[in-house]
Design a protein around this motif. Structure first.
Motif, PDB file in Angstrom:
ATOM      1  N   GLY A 177      -2.774  -6.625  11.782  1.00 21.02           N
ATOM      2  CA  GLY A 177      -2.375  -6.896  10.634  1.00 21.02           C
ATOM      3  C   GLY A 177      -2.339  -8.235  10.001  1.00 21.02           C
ATOM      4  N   LEU A 178      -2.271  -9.415  10.788  1.00 18.21           N
ATOM      5  CA  LEU A 178      -2.277 -10.576  10.161  1.00 18.21           C
ATOM      6  C   LEU A 178      -3.662 -10.975   9.593  1.00 18.21           C
ATOM      7  N   LEU A 179      -4.567 -10.531  10.544  1.00 24.14           N
ATOM      8  CA  LEU A 179      -6.032 -10.828  10.340  1.00 24.14           C
ATOM      9  C   LEU A 179      -6.705  -9.654   9.231  1.00 24.14           C
ATOM     10  N   ARG A 180      -5.722  -8.994   8.556  1.00 21.73           N
ATOM     11  CA  ARG A 180      -5.958  -7.950   7.451  1.00 21.73           C
ATOM     12  C   ARG A 180      -6.981  -7.139   8.011  1.00 21.73           C
ATOM     13  N   LEU A 181      -6.965  -6.538   9.041  1.00 21.10           N
ATOM     14  CA  LEU A 181      -7.799  -5.388   9.529  1.00 21.10           C
ATOM     15  C   LEU A 181      -7.419  -4.231   9.247  1.00 21.10           C
ATOM     16  N   GLY A 182      -6.519  -3.981   8.603  1.00 24.73           N
ATOM     17  CA  GLY A 182      -5.963  -2.542   8.234  1.00 24.73           C
ATOM     18  C   GLY A 182      -6.762  -2.152   7.473  1.00 24.73           C
ATOM     19  N   THR A 183      -7.402  -2.667   6.475  1.00 26.64           N
ATOM     20  CA  THR A 183      -8.168  -1.964   5.451  1.00 26.64           C
ATOM     21  C   THR A 183      -9.620  -1.551   6.192  1.00 26.64           C
ATOM     22  N   LEU A 184      -9.891  -2.040   7.220  1.00 30.82           N
ATOM     23  CA  LEU A 184     -11.013  -1.540   8.027  1.00 30.82           C
ATOM     24  C   LEU A 184     -10.844  -0.234   8.467  1.00 30.82           C
ATOM     25  N   MET A 185      -9.611   0.078   8.804  1.00 27.31           N
ATOM     26  CA  MET A 185      -9.379   1.529   9.463  1.00 27.31           C
ATOM     27  C   MET A 185      -9.952   2.519   8.681  1.00 27.31           C
ATOM     28  N   LYS A 186      -9.961   2.412   7.235  1.00 33.96           N
ATOM     29  CA  LYS A 186     -10.707   3.506   6.707  1.00 33.96           C
ATOM     30  C   LYS A 186     -12.291   3.807   6.677  1.00 33.96           C
ATOM     31  N   TYR A 187     -12.959   2.879   7.668  1.00 35.36           N
ATOM     32  CA  TYR A 187     -14.199   3.294   7.929  1.00 35.36           C
ATOM     33  C   TYR A 187     -14.329   3.686   9.259  1.00 35.36           C
ATOM     34  N   MET A 188     -13.204   4.285   9.944  1.00 31.41           N
ATOM     35  CA  MET A 188     -13.348   4.807  11.150  1.00 31.41           C
ATOM     36  C   MET A 188     -14.414   6.186  10.885  1.00 31.41           C
TER      37      MET A 188
ATOM     38  N   ARG B  31       0.861 -16.699  -1.331  1.00 23.12           N
ATOM     39  CA  ARG B  31       1.771 -15.700  -1.921  1.00 23.12           C
ATOM     40  C   ARG B  31       1.236 -14.362  -2.065  1.00 23.12           C
ATOM     41  N   GLN B  32      -0.086 -14.175  -2.321  1.00 27.36           N
ATOM     42  CA  GLN B  32      -0.872 -13.080  -2.375  1.00 27.36           C
ATOM     43  C   GLN B  32      -0.892 -12.547  -0.637  1.00 27.36           C
ATOM     44  N   TYR B  33      -0.935 -13.417   0.062  1.00 25.28           N
ATOM     45  CA  TYR B  33      -1.265 -12.942   1.475  1.00 25.28           C
ATOM     46  C   TYR B  33      -0.125 -12.471   2.018  1.00 25.28           C
ATOM     47  N   LEU B  34       1.254 -13.240   1.864  1.00 21.52           N
ATOM     48  CA  LEU B  34       2.262 -12.866   2.395  1.00 21.52           C
ATOM     49  C   LEU B  34       2.744 -11.508   1.827  1.00 21.52           C
ATOM     50  N   SER B  35       2.521 -11.256   0.574  1.00 22.24           N
ATOM     51  CA  SER B  35       2.982 -10.094  -0.138  1.00 22.24           C
ATOM     52  C   SER B  35       2.486  -8.696   0.276  1.00 22.24           C
ATOM     53  N   GLN B  36       1.437  -8.785   1.297  1.00 21.12           N
ATOM     54  CA  GLN B  36       0.928  -7.473   2.061  1.00 21.12           C
ATOM     55  C   GLN B  36       1.907  -7.085   3.150  1.00 21.12           C
ATOM     56  N   PHE B  37       2.608  -8.182   3.508  1.00 16.84           N
ATOM     57  CA  PHE B  37       3.677  -7.956   4.518  1.00 16.84           C
ATOM     58  C   PHE B  37       5.281  -7.658   4.259  1.00 16.84           C
ATOM     59  N   VAL B  38       5.470  -7.748   2.781  1.00 24.12           N
ATOM     60  CA  VAL B  38       6.703  -7.540   2.576  1.00 24.12           C
ATOM     61  C   VAL B  38       7.110  -6.020   2.768  1.00 24.12           C
TER      62      VAL B  38
ATOM     63  N   MET C 294      -4.039 -23.611   2.086  1.00 21.74           N
ATOM     64  CA  MET C 294      -4.120 -22.403   1.127  1.00 21.74           C
ATOM     65  C   MET C 294      -3.355 -22.676   0.018  1.00 21.74           C
ATOM     66  N   PRO C 295      -3.860 -22.522  -1.111  1.00 24.47           N
ATOM     67  CA  PRO C 295      -3.270 -22.792  -2.261  1.00 24.47           C
ATOM     68  C   PRO C 295      -2.104 -21.796  -2.360  1.00 24.47           C
ATOM     69  N   THR C 296      -0.843 -22.134  -3.102  1.00 24.02           N
ATOM     70  CA  THR C 296       0.217 -21.494  -3.214  1.00 24.02           C
ATOM     71  C   THR C 296       0.170 -20.032  -3.598  1.00 24.02           C
ATOM     72  N   THR C 297      -0.707 -19.804  -4.592  1.00 26.71           N
ATOM     73  CA  THR C 297      -0.879 -18.494  -5.248  1.00 26.71           C
ATOM     74  C   THR C 297      -1.772 -17.535  -4.192  1.00 26.71           C
TER      75      THR C 297
ATOM     76  N   GLY D 249       2.014  10.409  -4.080  1.00 28.04           N
ATOM     77  CA  GLY D 249       1.393   9.441  -5.204  1.00 28.04           C
ATOM     78  C   GLY D 249       1.714   7.888  -5.225  1.00 28.04           C
ATOM     79  N   GLY D 250       1.975   7.560  -3.897  1.00 31.17           N
ATOM     80  CA  GLY D 250       2.279   6.301  -3.705  1.00 31.17           C
ATOM     81  C   GLY D 250       1.147   5.320  -3.240  1.00 31.17           C
ATOM     82  N   ARG D 251       1.467   4.271  -2.759  1.00 29.59           N
ATOM     83  CA  ARG D 251       0.321   3.277  -2.157  1.00 29.59           C
ATOM     84  C   ARG D 251       1.100   2.520  -1.087  1.00 29.59           C
ATOM     85  N   HIS D 252       0.311   2.840   0.113  1.00 29.81           N
ATOM     86  CA  HIS D 252       1.196   1.809   1.243  1.00 29.81           C
ATOM     87  C   HIS D 252       0.615   0.377   1.357  1.00 29.81           C
ATOM     88  N   ARG D 253       0.888  -0.326   2.144  1.00 24.74           N
ATOM     89  CA  ARG D 253       0.526  -1.715   2.670  1.00 24.74           C
ATOM     90  C   ARG D 253      -0.071  -1.378   3.992  1.00 24.74           C
TER      91      ARG D 253
END
Length: 579
Positions: free
Chosen positions: A121-132, A7-14, A1-4, A285-289
């Motif tokens: 979370g690690l498989l990035r399934l969080g974004t799929l919850m909005k399709y419930m 970094r983008q992947y890991l930033s989701q879990f900060v 996995m390229p460094t960039t 007005g925020g945005r969660h991860r």
């Protein structure tokens, strides 16, 4: 996995806590968060005990959960103002697990659910919850509310009963058999608690209604020496020490039996935490991860299990209270856990006097709020498919099992969606003289008879509108059977097909094969990017003299005219069975 990319992947879990502290955190922020944390702790104190008792556990289990999970969710989560802890959604499933497998079984369930949440979370399934599907959420939420109400009748009426059945119908049968044992003192305290909560919500909405109701009921019980069951009389003294690692017997040999319940806990924790985070975003007005939030929920559930607590998730009502109290960062949630720990250490000897009827009154109000009766009625006016999903999920939740309700609700919702999508696909012989976006197009002249006069002799055309997926792919099978005399060239317009899947490609390939067998040249026009890419990936390309692709309908007409002219005569009828 390229460094960039890494970094983008890991930033989701900060954690948001780290982000806040890095941006700068001052004294005024700490003051606001401390006030908010104290406010939420006051609200959470009676709720944590009431939810634990309703789940079939001791009140201290609820406090441990609110302290441990509340701390971890705020410290590691992806939302600035999320408050975590035990919630009413878990009551039915936790009650059943404890009854069938003991508290050790619940510990194992919670550990497995925590691992599932971390993996999600690690498989990035969080974004799929909005399709419930909303009807599924509304249905099982209303069903849980009915289950909570049902579970509180015993304490609200003070019925003299031993074990409370887990199933809905046997439970009410048992209530009917023991209704003569109802205690007037318990009924009075329940009514007093309900009246206090309702009155405070109307005239003093900023006051902690649940806590005030508990204080009023406890004072009345002590002042008039009411013979009502209390926390102390049923559970004994609450512990006034720090939570410690607790390892009861864990039935690892029954892991497979517990997997469905673990999935249900993980599902509820994931959905409710992300819904709570969305509500918080709307208020601040925020945005969660979302993916980071799921990982934090997983860690929190593992943590609370190791301390002998209950499943935990983000609590919408407590999160909203936190925001209204002025919370600015996750520090408020961390302090809420610290304040709860202080309350437990200092007030444990006094909590034994709290009447169980008062806690029942708290949960009756929670059940009403959770039912979202207005939203339920509103969904009943939706299309028939949504009503079916809503009622099916609701009834299965109440009368059978929450796990079954979620599984069946999701499957039926998916089937209805596929049916609707398949029905939305139109395959028609009507064609337009030019594409909508070409100059000179006049919708008033778009009449089938006028359009078909432009077709060269020996050419037929059909247009598909909508996604060509497995639910609609079989519609292509009967296309050629609609011609009295097979054409020399058949144009299939796909300009209005935004999506195609493997089943659609297979159906298109079969159509091309059938056309070739009948001596018909198939011309596909106007492929959009996604279908064009999928056809290329699945190696369905041009076959000179059999299958051609053009970028638009005008070019398809010209190609069809030249192909029709080059053929010696009309296409022959196939022999019987050639299809």
């Amino acid at each position: 996995m390229p460094t960039t990319t890494a970094r983008q992947y890991l930033s989701q879990f900060v954690p948001k806590l780290y982000t806040v502290l890095r941006e700068g955190y001052g004294w005024h922020d700490l003051r606001s968060d401390a006030i908010a944390g104290l406010t939420v702790a006051i609200v959470a104190l009676p709720l944590a005990m009431a939810l634990a008792i309703a789940s079939g556990a001791g009140p201290e289990k609820g406090l441990y959960t609110a302290i441990v999970a509340g701390f971890l969710i705020s410290a590691l989560g992806g939302s600035r103002v999320q408050i975590g802890g035990p919630t009413a959604a878990f009551i039915p499933v936790v009650f059943v697990v404890i009854e069938r497998f003991g508290f050790g079984g619940l510990i194992l369930c919670t550990l497995l659910a925590g691992l599932m949440l971390i993996a999600a979370g690690l498989l990035r399934l969080g974004t799929l919850m909005k399709y419930m599907p909303q009807p599924v959420i509304t249905g099982f939420t209303a069903g849980i509310a009915v289950s909570i109400f049902s579970s509180q009748v015993k304490d609200a009426l003070g019925l003299r009963m031993d074990a409370l059945p887990a199933e809905f119908v046997p439970r009410w049968i048992a209530y009917g058999k023991h209704v003569a044992t109802a205690q007037p003192a318990a009924i009075v305290l329940t009514v007093l608690g309900l009246a206090a909560i309702i009155a405070l919500r109307r005239w003093r909405p900023k006051w902690p209604g649940f806590l005030v109701a508990l204080l009023v009921c406890t004072a009345a019980s002590l002042a008039f020496a009411l013979p009502a069951e209390t926390i102390g009389s049923r559970f004994g003294e609450l512990p006034s020490a720090l939570p410690t690692f607790d390892f009861p017997h864990i039935p690892f040999e029954r892991t497979l039996e517990l997997l469905p319940s673990s999935f249900t806990i993980a599902f509820l924790a994931g959905v409710e935490s992300l819904l709570s985070a969305v509500v918080a975003d709307g208020m601040t007005g925020g945005r969660h991860r979302s993916n980071g939030e799921l990982v934090a929920q997983g860690v929190a559930n593992i943590g609370t299990a190791l301390f002998g607590g209950l499943p935990a998730t983000g609590a919408i009502a407590r999160t909203a209270t936190n925001i209204r109290a002025g919370a600015r960062s996750p520090v408020a949630g961390v302090l809420h856990a610290v304040f709860l720990l202080a309350f437990m250490l200092m007030l444990a000897p006094l909590m034994r006097y709290v009447p169980l009827a008062a806690l029942a009154a708290v949960l009756l109000v929670v059940a009403w709020n959770m039912s979202e009766a207005e939203n339920f009625r509103h969904t009943l006016s939706a299309p028939w498919g949504d009503r079916v999903v809503l009622l099916l999920t609701f009834l299965l939740t109440v009368f059978f099992d929450l796990t079954l309700a979620i599984e069946v609700g999701l499957v039926v919702a998916a089937l209805i969606f596929m049916y609707r999508m398949a029905e939305s696909v139109e395959i028609s012989s009507g064609v337009r003289a030019t594409d909508d976006d070409l100059p000179g197009y006049d919708p008033a002249l778009a009449v089938d008879e006028q359009q078909r006069t432009r077709l060269p002799k020996g050419v037929e055309v059909y247009q598909i509108s909508g996604p060509l997926f497995f639910g609609a792919a079989n519609r292509l099978d009967s296309l050629l059977d609609q011609f009295f005399e097979p054409p020399k060239v058949f144009i299939l317009r796909m300009r209005l097909v935004p999506y195609i899947d493997a089943s659609g490609v297979h159906a298109l390939k079969n159509l091309a094969t059938r056309c070739a067998r009948r001596g018909i040249v198939l011309v596909v026009s106007g492929l959009q990017p996604q279908p064009n890419r999928v056809l290329a990936d699945m190696a369905l390309g041009e076959r000179p003299g059999q299958l051609h692709f053009t970028s638009n309908y005008e070019r398809a007409l010209k190609l069809a005219a030249s192909l029709a002219e080059s053929r010696d005569g009309p296409a022959e009828h196939p022999p019987p069975g050639a299809q």
